[in-house]
Write a protein that holds these residues in place. Structure first.
Motif, PDB file in Angstrom:
ATOM      1  N   UNK A   1       0.821  -1.207   0.000  1.00 22.01           N
ATOM      2  CA  UNK A   1       0.000   0.000   0.000  1.00 22.01           C
ATOM      3  C   UNK A   1       0.859   1.263   0.000  1.00 22.01           C
ATOM      4  N   UNK A   2       1.941   1.228   0.818  1.00 26.65           N
ATOM      5  CA  UNK A   2       2.831   2.410   0.832  1.00 26.65           C
ATOM      6  C   UNK A   2       3.483   2.610  -0.539  1.00 26.65           C
ATOM      7  N   UNK A   3       3.928   1.521  -1.180  1.00 28.81           N
ATOM      8  CA  UNK A   3       4.545   1.623  -2.504  1.00 28.81           C
ATOM      9  C   UNK A   3       3.560   2.184  -3.522  1.00 28.81           C
ATOM     10  N   UNK A   4       2.316   1.731  -3.439  1.00 28.91           N
ATOM     11  CA  UNK A   4       1.308   2.241  -4.365  1.00 28.91           C
ATOM     12  C   UNK A   4       1.083   3.723  -4.167  1.00 28.91           C
ATOM     13  N   UNK A   5       1.086   4.154  -2.894  1.00 33.47           N
ATOM     14  CA  UNK A   5       0.911   5.589  -2.630  1.00 33.47           C
ATOM     15  C   UNK A   5       2.083   6.405  -3.194  1.00 33.47           C
ATOM     16  N   UNK A   6       3.349   5.916  -2.967  1.00 30.02           N
ATOM     17  CA  UNK A   6       4.505   6.639  -3.508  1.00 30.02           C
ATOM     18  C   UNK A   6       4.463   6.698  -5.033  1.00 30.02           C
ATOM     19  N   UNK A   7       4.131   5.584  -5.663  1.00 29.03           N
ATOM     20  CA  UNK A   7       4.055   5.562  -7.123  1.00 29.03           C
ATOM     21  C   UNK A   7       3.006   6.527  -7.638  1.00 29.03           C
ATOM     22  N   UNK A   8       1.907   6.573  -6.936  1.00 34.17           N
ATOM     23  CA  UNK A   8       0.857   7.502  -7.350  1.00 34.17           C
ATOM     24  C   UNK A   8       1.331   8.951  -7.209  1.00 34.17           C
ATOM     25  N   UNK A   9       2.046   9.246  -6.101  1.00 36.11           N
ATOM     26  CA  UNK A   9       2.577  10.612  -5.925  1.00 36.11           C
ATOM     27  C   UNK A   9       3.562  10.975  -7.031  1.00 36.11           C
ATOM     28  N   UNK A  10       4.458  10.013  -7.392  1.00 39.63           N
ATOM     29  CA  UNK A  10       5.422  10.287  -8.461  1.00 39.63           C
ATOM     30  C   UNK A  10       4.729  10.519  -9.796  1.00 39.63           C
ATOM     31  N   UNK A  11       3.712   9.718 -10.072  1.00 42.41           N
ATOM     32  CA  UNK A  11       2.976   9.925 -11.317  1.00 42.41           C
ATOM     33  C   UNK A  11       2.341  11.306 -11.352  1.00 42.41           C
ATOM     34  N   UNK A  12       1.804  11.719 -10.212  1.00 43.59           N
ATOM     35  CA  UNK A  12       1.222  13.062 -10.164  1.00 43.59           C
ATOM     36  C   UNK A  12       2.284  14.134 -10.373  1.00 43.59           C
ATOM     37  N   UNK A  13       3.496  13.938  -9.770  1.00 48.81           N
ATOM     38  CA  UNK A  13       4.572  14.917  -9.941  1.00 48.81           C
ATOM     39  C   UNK A  13       5.021  14.983 -11.391  1.00 48.81           C
ATOM     40  N   UNK A  14       5.181  13.799 -12.030  1.00 43.88           N
ATOM     41  CA  UNK A  14       5.584  13.776 -13.448  1.00 43.88           C
ATOM     42  C   UNK A  14       4.558  14.467 -14.315  1.00 43.88           C
ATOM     43  N   UNK A  15       3.315  14.238 -14.043  1.00 43.62           N
ATOM     44  CA  UNK A  15       2.264  14.895 -14.824  1.00 43.62           C
ATOM     45  C   UNK A  15       2.357  16.412 -14.692  1.00 43.62           C
ATOM     46  N   UNK A  16       2.580  16.870 -13.445  1.00 46.09           N
ATOM     47  CA  UNK A  16       2.710  18.320 -13.252  1.00 46.09           C
ATOM     48  C   UNK A  16       3.896  18.880 -14.025  1.00 46.09           C
ATOM     49  N   UNK A  17       5.055  18.160 -13.992  1.00 51.39           N
ATOM     50  CA  UNK A  17       6.246  18.639 -14.721  1.00 51.39           C
ATOM     51  C   UNK A  17       6.013  18.652 -16.229  1.00 51.39           C
TER      52      UNK A  17
END
Length: 509
Positions: free
Chosen positions: A81-97
Motif C-alpha cells: 500500500x505504501x509503494x502504491x501511494x509513492x508511485x501515485x505521488x510520483x505519477x502526479x509529480x511527473x504529470x505536473x512537470x
C-alpha cells in the motif's frame, strides 16, 4: 529276593514328581505372564502420554507458524500500500512537470517568433546603417574590412612581438640561471689548468758544436735520422736548438726522444741512430698505452678496445689551437659526467662520449673527412653502441644531435674549448669571424650600423628608427641570432643587442 513289590511305589513316585513339577512350571509361567502384562500396560500408558504431548506440541507449533504467516501477510500488504501511494505521488509529480514543460515550450516558441522578428528588424537596421556608412565614408564594405584587418594585423604583430619578448626573457633568465649553476659547479669541480701543454718541436742541445755532429760527415747522420723517424730536422742559426718538423705528432715525439738519447750517449752515427730510434719507438708506444690507460682510470671509463686505448693515448701528443687533445678529452668527459648526473642523463654513456669525442683526431691525417665522422665510424667498426657513435658524430653538428647525451657532448666540448686560456686562435680566423658577424647583421633591412665587440662575443646593431619600430627590433634580434647560429662556428655564445634610438631636434630662435 525279588524287588517287584517296589515297582508300583516307584511309578507312583514318578507320577507324583511329574505332577509337582508341572504345577510348579505352570505357576511360574502364570507369574511371568502376569508381569509381562503389567509391563505392557505400563508401556501402552507411556506411549499414549507421549502421543498426547506430541499432538499438543504440534498444535502449538502450527498455531505459531500460522500467526507468523498472518503477520508477514499483513506487513506485506502494508508495504504494498505504501509503494502504491509513492508511485501515485510520483505519477502526479511527473504529470505536473510535463504540464509545466508544455507551457514553457509554448512560451519559448512565442519567444522565438519575437526574436526572429527582432533579428529581422536589426538586420534591416544594420543594412541601412552600412549603406549610410558607405555613403558617408566613401568606402565600400570590402575596403573598410581591408583597413580594419590591416590595423588588427599590425596590433597583433606588436602583441606577438611583446609576448615573444616577455616569454623569451623569462625562459632565458631561468634557463641561463640553471645552466650557469650546473656548468659552473661542474667546472669548479674539475679545477683543470688554464694553459694546456703542447707537443715539443724544439730540442735543446748542449752547444752549437753538437749541430755538426748531428749533421755528420756529408750529412749522413741527419739523413739517417730523418729516414728512420720520418721527421725533418731543421738546423739553422737558432742558438743551441734543433727544430723537429713533422706532420705526425707521434713520429715527432719518437724523433725527440731518440735525439735526446743520442745527445746523452754522445755516439752519433747511422747504426747508433737506428738503434736509438727503435728504442725510442718502443718507449713512446709504451707511453702511449700508459697515457690511454691513465685516461681511462682518471675518467672511470672501462672496457675500451686495445686499439682505442692506443689511439686515445696518442692524443697526448696532439694539440688543437694550442690545447692538448687528451687533456681536453678528459676534461670534456668530466664535464659530461657531472652535468649528466645533475640532469638525470646516462652518466656512463656521457662520460665515454666525452672521452672519445675527438678520437678521430688520432687518425684524421690518414683518412679523409671530418674528425667527428671519422671517430664515429671508428667506434662503429669496433662494436660501440649506436648512441655513443651518434654522440661522437654530432658533437660538431656534422649530423643533427637527437639525444640528451649528444647535446651534452656538444655543450661540454664548447665549455672546455671556450674557457679563458684553453685555446689559441689565429689572428686571421679571428678577424674573418668578426667581419662575417658584422656582414650578417648589415644584411638585414633597416640596419644602419653594426659593431662586433668583446672579442666577437657581442654584436651591437643600430637600426633606423623611421623604418624599425620597437616590436620589429625584437624580431630582427631573434632572426640575426638564428642566422649567426646557422652560418658561424664560434666558441661559447654571442650576444645580439639591437639599439633603436629616436632623436627629436628643435631650434630656439
Amino acid at each position: 529276593m525279588s524287588y517287584l513289590w517296589l515297582l508300583p511305589g516307584a511309578v507312583v513316585g514318578i507320577v507324583v514328581g511329574a505332577l509337582v513339577a508341572y504345577v510348579w512350571v505352570s505357576g511360574r509361567h502364570r507369574r511371568d505372564e502376569t508381569a509381562s502384562l503389567a509391563q505392557r500396560g505400563k508401556l501402552l500408558a507411556d506411549a499414549e502420554t507421549l502421543r498426547k504431548e506430541t499432538v499438543l506440541e504440534a498444535k502449538e507449533e502450527a498455531h505459531r507458524i500460522r500467526t507468523a504467516l498472518e503477520q508477514e501477510v499483513r506487513d506485506g500488504r502494508a508495504e504494498l500500500q505504501r509503494s502504491e501511494r509513492r508511485l501515485q505521488q510520483k505519477e502526479e509529480s511527473v504529470d505536473r512537470k510535463l504540464e509545466e514543460l508544455e507551457r514553457r515550450d509554448q512560451g519559448l516558441a512565442a519567444r522565438e517568433q519575437e526574436l526572429e522578428k527582432v533579428e529581422e528588424n536589426l538586420n534591416a537596421a544594420i543594412a541601412a546603417q552600412l549603406k549610410e556608412l558607405e555613403r558617408v565614408s566613401g568606402l565600400t564594405r570590402d575596403e573598410a574590412r581591408a583597413q580594419i584587418l590591416e590595423g588588427v594585423e599590425k596590433e597583433l604583430t606588436q602583441e606577438v612581438a611583446r609576448k615573444i619578448r616577455d616569454n623569451e626573457q623569462v625562459i632565458k633568465e631561468e634557463s641561463d640561471r640553471r645552466a650557469r649553476d650546473i656548468l659552473v659547479t661542474a667546472m669548479q669541480r674539475i679545477a683543470a689548468e688554464q694553459t694546456a701543454e703542447t707537443s715539443v718541436s724544439v730540442v735543446p742541445i748542449p752547444s752549437d758544436e753538437m749541430k755538426g755532429r748531428i749533421i755528420g760527415r756529408e750529412g749522413r747522420n741527419i739523413r739517417a735520422l730523418e729516414h728512420a723517424t720520418g721527421v725533418d730536422l731543421i738546423i739553422d742559426d737558432t742558438p743551441e736548438a734543433v727544430i723537429l718538423s713533422g706532420f705526425d705528432p707521434v713520429r715527432r715525439e719518437i724523433a725527440r726522444v731518440a735525439l735526446n738519447h743520442l745527445l746523452m750517449d754522445g755516439r752519433i752515427h747511422p747504426a747508433r741512430i737506428e738503434e736509438m730510434v727503435t728504442k725510442a719507438r718502443t718507449d713512446v708506444q709504451a707511453r702511449i698505452r700508459e697515457e690511454g690507460e691513465q685516461a681511462m682510470f682518471e675518467t672511470g671509463v672501462t672496457g675500451l678496445h686495445p686499439e682505442l686505448v692506443k689511439l686515445l693515448g696518442s692524443l697526448a701528443f696532439r694539440t688543437s689551437y694550442g690545447q692538448n687533445v687528451l687533456t681536453h678529452s678528459k676534461e670534456v668527459s668530466f664535464l659530461c659526467g657531472m652535468v649528466a648526473a645533475e640532469i638525470g642523463a646516462d652518466v656512463a654513456l656521457s662520460k665515454e662520449a666525452g672521452l672519445l669525442h675527438d678520437i678521430g683526431k688520432a687518425v684524421d691525417h690518414e683518412v679523409e673527412g671530418s674528425h667527428a665522422m671519422i671517430g664515429g665510424e671508428l667506434l662503429l667498426r669496433l662494436g660501440k653502441p649506436e648512441k655513443l657513435v651518434h654522440a661522437v658524430k654530432a658533437h660538431h653538428y656534422d649530423i643533427e644531435p637527437n639525444s640528451v647525451e649528444a647535446i651534452l657532448t656538444v655543450a661540454c666540448d664548447a665549455v672546455s674549448a671556450s674557457r679563458p686560456g684553453a685555446r689559441r686562435e689565429t689572428l686571421t680566423t679571428y678577424i674573418k669571424r668578426l667581419e662575417k658577424l658584422e656582414a650578417i647583421a648589415n644584411s638585414f633591412e633597416g640596419v644602419e650600423k653594426s659593431f662586433a665587440i668583446q672579442a666577437g662575443r657581442e654584436i651591437r646593431i643600430i637600426v633606423k628608427p623611421e623604418q624599425i619600430d620597437d616590436a620589429t627590433s625584437q624580431i630582427i634580434a631573434r632572426d640575426i641570432a638564428k642566422r649567426i647560429e646557422d652560418e658561424l662556428s664560434y666558441p661559447g655564445q654571442i650576444k645580439v643587442t639591437v639599439i633603436r634610438e629616436t632623436r627629436v631636434i628643435e631650434y630656439a630662435k
